[in-house]
Design a protein around this motif. Structure first.
Motif, PDB file in Angstrom:
ATOM      1  N   UNK A 154       0.810  -1.254   0.089  1.00  0.00           N
ATOM      2  CA  UNK A 154      -0.030   0.049   0.000  1.00  0.00           C
ATOM      3  C   UNK A 154       0.883   1.108  -0.126  1.00  0.00           C
ATOM      4  N   UNK A 155       1.747   1.191   0.823  1.00  0.00           N
ATOM      5  CA  UNK A 155       2.776   2.370   0.890  1.00  0.00           C
ATOM      6  C   UNK A 155       3.353   2.413  -0.371  1.00  0.00           C
ATOM      7  N   UNK A 156       3.998   1.545  -0.900  1.00  0.00           N
ATOM      8  CA  UNK A 156       4.709   1.565  -2.196  1.00  0.00           C
ATOM      9  C   UNK A 156       3.980   2.240  -3.153  1.00  0.00           C
ATOM     10  N   UNK A 157       2.667   1.798  -3.336  1.00  0.00           N
ATOM     11  CA  UNK A 157       1.696   2.337  -4.272  1.00  0.00           C
ATOM     12  C   UNK A 157       1.228   3.898  -3.893  1.00  0.00           C
ATOM     13  N   UNK A 158       1.204   4.239  -2.711  1.00  0.00           N
ATOM     14  CA  UNK A 158       0.945   5.665  -2.370  1.00  0.00           C
ATOM     15  C   UNK A 158       1.964   6.590  -2.645  1.00  0.00           C
ATOM     16  N   UNK A 159       3.430   5.950  -2.460  1.00  0.00           N
ATOM     17  CA  UNK A 159       4.624   6.756  -2.705  1.00  0.00           C
ATOM     18  C   UNK A 159       4.737   7.239  -4.335  1.00  0.00           C
ATOM     19  N   UNK A 160       4.180   6.096  -4.993  1.00  0.00           N
ATOM     20  CA  UNK A 160       4.202   6.357  -6.705  1.00  0.00           C
ATOM     21  C   UNK A 160       3.134   7.271  -6.884  1.00  0.00           C
ATOM     22  N   UNK A 161       1.926   7.070  -6.413  1.00  0.00           N
ATOM     23  CA  UNK A 161       0.868   8.054  -6.602  1.00  0.00           C
ATOM     24  C   UNK A 161       1.087   9.531  -6.417  1.00  0.00           C
ATOM     25  N   UNK A 162       1.928   9.785  -5.070  1.00  0.00           N
ATOM     26  CA  UNK A 162       2.196  10.866  -4.780  1.00  0.00           C
ATOM     27  C   UNK A 162       3.271  11.588  -5.604  1.00  0.00           C
ATOM     28  N   UNK A 163       4.056  10.924  -6.338  1.00  0.00           N
ATOM     29  CA  UNK A 163       4.944  11.267  -7.214  1.00  0.00           C
ATOM     30  C   UNK A 163       6.412  11.191  -6.455  1.00  0.00           C
ATOM     31  N   UNK A 164       6.489  10.382  -5.452  1.00  0.00           N
ATOM     32  CA  UNK A 164       7.846  10.262  -4.878  1.00  0.00           C
ATOM     33  C   UNK A 164       8.711   9.213  -5.692  1.00  0.00           C
ATOM     34  N   UNK A 165       9.528   9.744  -6.550  1.00  0.00           N
ATOM     35  CA  UNK A 165      10.031   8.778  -7.515  1.00  0.00           C
ATOM     36  C   UNK A 165      11.109   7.835  -7.049  1.00  0.00           C
ATOM     37  N   UNK A 166      11.509   7.046  -7.898  1.00  0.00           N
ATOM     38  CA  UNK A 166      12.755   6.176  -7.302  1.00  0.00           C
ATOM     39  C   UNK A 166      12.667   5.360  -6.063  1.00  0.00           C
ATOM     40  N   UNK A 167      11.095   4.734  -5.932  1.00  0.00           N
ATOM     41  CA  UNK A 167      10.890   3.753  -4.697  1.00  0.00           C
ATOM     42  C   UNK A 167      10.611   2.393  -5.376  1.00  0.00           C
ATOM     43  N   UNK A 168      11.421   1.591  -4.776  1.00  0.00           N
ATOM     44  CA  UNK A 168      11.342   0.038  -5.398  1.00  0.00           C
ATOM     45  C   UNK A 168      10.625  -0.759  -4.232  1.00  0.00           C
ATOM     46  N   UNK A 169       9.690  -1.463  -4.632  1.00  0.00           N
ATOM     47  CA  UNK A 169       9.093  -2.551  -4.072  1.00  0.00           C
ATOM     48  C   UNK A 169       9.498  -3.844  -4.552  1.00  0.00           C
ATOM     49  N   UNK A 170      10.632  -4.186  -4.334  1.00  0.00           N
ATOM     50  CA  UNK A 170      11.292  -5.329  -4.976  1.00  0.00           C
ATOM     51  C   UNK A 170      10.075  -6.705  -5.131  1.00  0.00           C
ATOM     52  N   UNK A 171       9.507  -6.951  -3.980  1.00  0.00           N
ATOM     53  CA  UNK A 171       8.899  -8.270  -4.078  1.00  0.00           C
ATOM     54  C   UNK A 171       8.031  -8.376  -5.293  1.00  0.00           C
ATOM     55  N   UNK A 172       7.510  -7.313  -5.908  1.00  0.00           N
ATOM     56  CA  UNK A 172       6.658  -7.363  -6.961  1.00  0.00           C
ATOM     57  C   UNK A 172       7.531  -7.087  -8.156  1.00  0.00           C
ATOM     58  N   UNK A 173       8.546  -6.728  -8.162  1.00  0.00           N
ATOM     59  CA  UNK A 173       9.099  -6.495  -9.349  1.00  0.00           C
ATOM     60  C   UNK A 173      10.142  -7.531  -9.755  1.00  0.00           C
ATOM     61  N   UNK A 174      10.259  -7.807 -11.207  1.00  0.00           N
ATOM     62  CA  UNK A 174      10.665  -9.268 -11.473  1.00  0.00           C
ATOM     63  C   UNK A 174      12.244  -8.839 -11.649  1.00  0.00           C
ATOM     64  N   UNK A 175      12.947  -7.887 -11.273  1.00  0.00           N
ATOM     65  CA  UNK A 175      14.304  -7.844 -11.725  1.00  0.00           C
ATOM     66  C   UNK A 175      15.149  -8.376 -10.699  1.00  0.00           C
ATOM     67  N   UNK A 176      15.160  -8.081  -9.280  1.00  0.00           N
ATOM     68  CA  UNK A 176      15.873  -8.073  -8.278  1.00  0.00           C
ATOM     69  C   UNK A 176      15.401  -9.472  -7.359  1.00  0.00           C
ATOM     70  N   UNK A 177      14.312  -9.927  -7.248  1.00  0.00           N
ATOM     71  CA  UNK A 177      13.944 -10.886  -6.356  1.00  0.00           C
ATOM     72  C   UNK A 177      13.618 -12.187  -6.944  1.00  0.00           C
ATOM     73  N   UNK A 178      13.954 -13.239  -6.321  1.00  0.00           N
ATOM     74  CA  UNK A 178      13.691 -14.749  -6.930  1.00  0.00           C
ATOM     75  C   UNK A 178      12.302 -14.773  -7.317  1.00  0.00           C
ATOM     76  N   UNK A 179      11.465 -14.503  -6.145  1.00  0.00           N
ATOM     77  CA  UNK A 179       9.862 -14.830  -6.373  1.00  0.00           C
ATOM     78  C   UNK A 179       9.333 -14.531  -7.890  1.00  0.00           C
ATOM     79  N   UNK A 180       9.824 -13.616  -8.345  1.00  0.00           N
ATOM     80  CA  UNK A 180       9.166 -13.177  -9.741  1.00  0.00           C
ATOM     81  C   UNK A 180      10.134 -13.658 -11.238  1.00  0.00           C
ATOM     82  N   UNK A 181      11.109 -14.613 -10.819  1.00  0.00           N
ATOM     83  CA  UNK A 181      12.013 -14.949 -11.662  1.00  0.00           C
ATOM     84  C   UNK A 181      11.451 -16.210 -12.533  1.00  0.00           C
ATOM     85  N   UNK A 182      10.477 -15.711 -13.195  1.00  0.00           N
ATOM     86  CA  UNK A 182       9.843 -17.044 -13.819  1.00  0.00           C
ATOM     87  C   UNK A 182      10.576 -17.776 -14.920  1.00  0.00           C
ATOM     88  N   UNK A 183      11.268 -17.173 -15.480  1.00  0.00           N
ATOM     89  CA  UNK A 183      12.391 -17.569 -16.481  1.00  0.00           C
ATOM     90  C   UNK A 183      13.371 -18.497 -15.992  1.00  0.00           C
TER      91      UNK A 183
END
Ligand SMILES: Cc1ncc(COP(=O)(O)O)c(C=O)c1O
Length: 395
Positions: A303-332
Motif C-alpha cells: 500500500x505504501x509503495x503504491x501511495x509513494x508512486x501516486x504521490x510522485x515520490x520517484x525512485x521507490x522500489x517494492x522489489x517483492x513485486x518487481x521481476x528484476x531483483x528478487x527470486x519470487x518473480x524470476x519465472x524464466x
C-alpha cells in the motif's frame, strides 16, 4: 546515484583525449595513442582507491562475474551459493559457467545470512557469491569465516556498492575476487563497464587472459602473443573508461552528497513508528545509494509503495513485486527458459527452482521498500519529498 546526474567537463575532456588520438581500444596502437591509456589509468586509480593489489576493467558487471568465476576455476557442475535478492546477472553468470546456483536465505541486512550459507553447503559446493545490495554491505566477515572454515571460494558481487566499506575495508576486497558495475544507474557510471579486483596475482593474470581470448599480454605484437588459456572477449573500450575515470575522481564527493541526503530522509522517516530501517552491518561504511525500510507487513508495504508512486515520490522500489531483483518473480529461471540448452540440464541433480522455498527471504522482501538517493536533489526537492512522505506514513 546515478553518476550521470553530475556529468560535466571532466567526463567530456577525458573522452576528447581519446577521440583526439582515435585509439578507442585498450590494447595495442602504442605509438598512435600518444600516452593515453584510459583503461589502465582507471584500473590503477580504482585499485588504489580500494587498496587492493590488482584491478581489471571489463565490459560490464555481468562480464566481471563471468571473469571472476572463470578465474576461480568454477565451472560445470559446481554449486555456487547465492542470495535470492540480487540482480539476475549474478545467477545468469553462474548458469553460463555451467555451474549451479543454490539459494540461501537473506536476513534484515538484505544480504546473505551467514548461518543460511552454512546450511546450504553440500559436497558439491565450490563457492559463495556474497552480493552487497543497495549500496550497503553483507556481513562479509562472518560469510568469509564460513567460507574459510568450509574451504569455499568467496566471490563478492559489489556491483551495487562501489564506495561502501566494512570496518574500514572496501567491499569487494574481502574475498578471492570482487566485481563492480559501472552501468547506467550506478554511482560511477561509464555507460557500460565493470571491474574485477583481487589481491591474488595468479587470479588477476587468469582474469586478464580470460577476458581477452587468452592473450598473455607479454609481447609488443598482439598477433605474436602466447595464449596460455582459452578465453573470450569481455574487454572495455577506452571511451567508456575515459568517462569512468572522470566519474571515479568524483566518487568521494558523490558519497558525501548521498550520505547527507540519506541522513535527512532517515531522520524524516524515523518519526513514524510503523517504519523500521534496514540493518546495516557498518553504518559508517554505507555508500548511501538507497534508503531501505520495512513496514509491519506485506499488505501495508504494498500500500505504501503504491501511495509513494501516486504521490510522485520517484525512485521507490517494492522489489517483492518487481521481476528484476528478487527470486519470487524470476519465472524464466523457474522454468529454465534459455535461448540455448543450459549446461545444468545435462546434470543429474539440479534444483527444481519452481519448488524452491525461501520463506524467511519472502517475509523480509514482502515488507521492504528501497528509496533511491539522488545526487542532484536540491533543498526544495528534499523538502517536497519529506512533506509528501509525511502525508503517506502513519505516526
Ligand atoms: C548486484 C548486481 N550484480 C550484477 C549486475 C550486472 O552489472 P551490469 O549491468 O554492469 O552487467 C548488477 C547490475 O545492476 C547488479 O546490480
Amino acid at each position: 546515484m546515478p553518476g550521470f546526474e553530475i556529468f560535466g567537463d571532466e567526463e567530456r575532456n577525458e573522452v576528447q583525449d581519446v577521440l583526439n588520438t582515435g585509439v578507442l581500444f585498450r590494447y595495442g596502437f602504442d605509438q598512435a595513442r600518444k600516452g593515453q591509456w584510459k583503461v589502465r589509468d582507471f584500473e590503477e586509480e580504482l585499485a588504489k582507491r580500494l587498496s587492493v593489489g590488482h584491478c581489471l576493467l571489463c565490459a560490464s558487471g555481468t562480464a566481471a562475474l563471468a571473469i571472476a568465476l572463470a578465474s576461480c576455476g568454477i565451472g560445470a557442475g559446481d554449486e555456487v551459493i547465492v542470495p535470492p535478492f540480487t540482480f539476475i546477472a549474478t545467477i545468469e553468470s553462474i548458469l553460463s559457467a555451467g555451474a549451479v546456483p543454490v539459494f540461501a536465505e537473506i536476513d534484515e541486512t538484505l544480504c546473505l545470512d551467514p548461518e543460511a550459507v552454512k546450511a546450504a553447503i553440500t559436497p558439491r559446493s565450490k563457492a559463495v557469491i556474497a552480493v552487497h545490495m543497495c549500496g550497503s554491505m553483507a556481513q562479509i566477515d562472518l560469510i568469509k569465516q564460513v567460507c574459510d572454515e568450509k574451504g569455499l571460494i568467496l566471490i563478492e558481487d559489489a556491483c551495487q556498492a562501489l564506495g561502501a566499506t566494512y570496518k574500514g575495508q572496501a567491499v569487494g576486497t574481502f574475498g578471492k575476487i570482487g566485481c563492480f558495475s559501472f552501468d547506467s544507474v550506478k554511482t560511477v557510471t561509464c555507460g557500460e563497464g565493470g571491474a574485477v579486483v583481487t589481491p591474488d596475482k595468479v587470479v588477476y593474470k587468469c582474469a586478464e587472459q580470460y577476458a581477452d581470448h587468452g592473450h598473455n599480454h607479454e609481447g609488443t605484437d598482439r598477433g605474436l602473443e602466447e595464449h596460455p588459456i582459452l578465453g573470450t572477449n569481455l574487454r572495455i573500450s577506452e571511451l567508456n573508461a575515459a568517462v569512468g575515470l572522470a566519474q571515479l575522481r568524483k566518487l568521494d564527493m558523490m558519497l558525501k552528497t548521498q550520505r547527507a541526503n540519506k541522513e535527512v530522509l532517515v531522520e524524516a522517516l524515523s518519526q513514524f513508528s510503523e517504519v523500521s530501517l534496514q540493518r546495516i552491518p557498518d553504518p559508517a561504511g554505507d555508500s548511501a545509494t538507497f534508503l531501505s525500510f520495512f513496514l509491519p507487513d506485506e499488505e501495508r508495504a504494498r500500500e505504501v509503495a503504491g501511495n509513494l508512486e501516486n504521490a510522485g515520490v520517484d525512485g521507490c522500489f517494492y522489489w517483492y513485486d518487481n521481476n528484476w531483483h528478487y527470486f519470487r518473480q524470476w519465472q524464466h529461471l523457474k522454468n529454465l527458459e534459455s535461448a540455448a540448452k543450459l549446461p545444468l540440464e545435462l546434470l543429474e541433480e539440479v534444483p527444481d527452482y519452481s519448488t524452491v522455498n525461501l520463506p524467511r527471504s519472502d517475509r523480509i522482501m514482502g515488507r521492504v521498500i528501497s528509496m533511491q538517493i539522488k545526487l542532484a536533489w536540491t533543498q526544495k526537492d528534499m523538502e517536497t519529498r519529506i512533506s509528501k512522505i509525511g502525508e503517506i506514513f502513519k505516526k
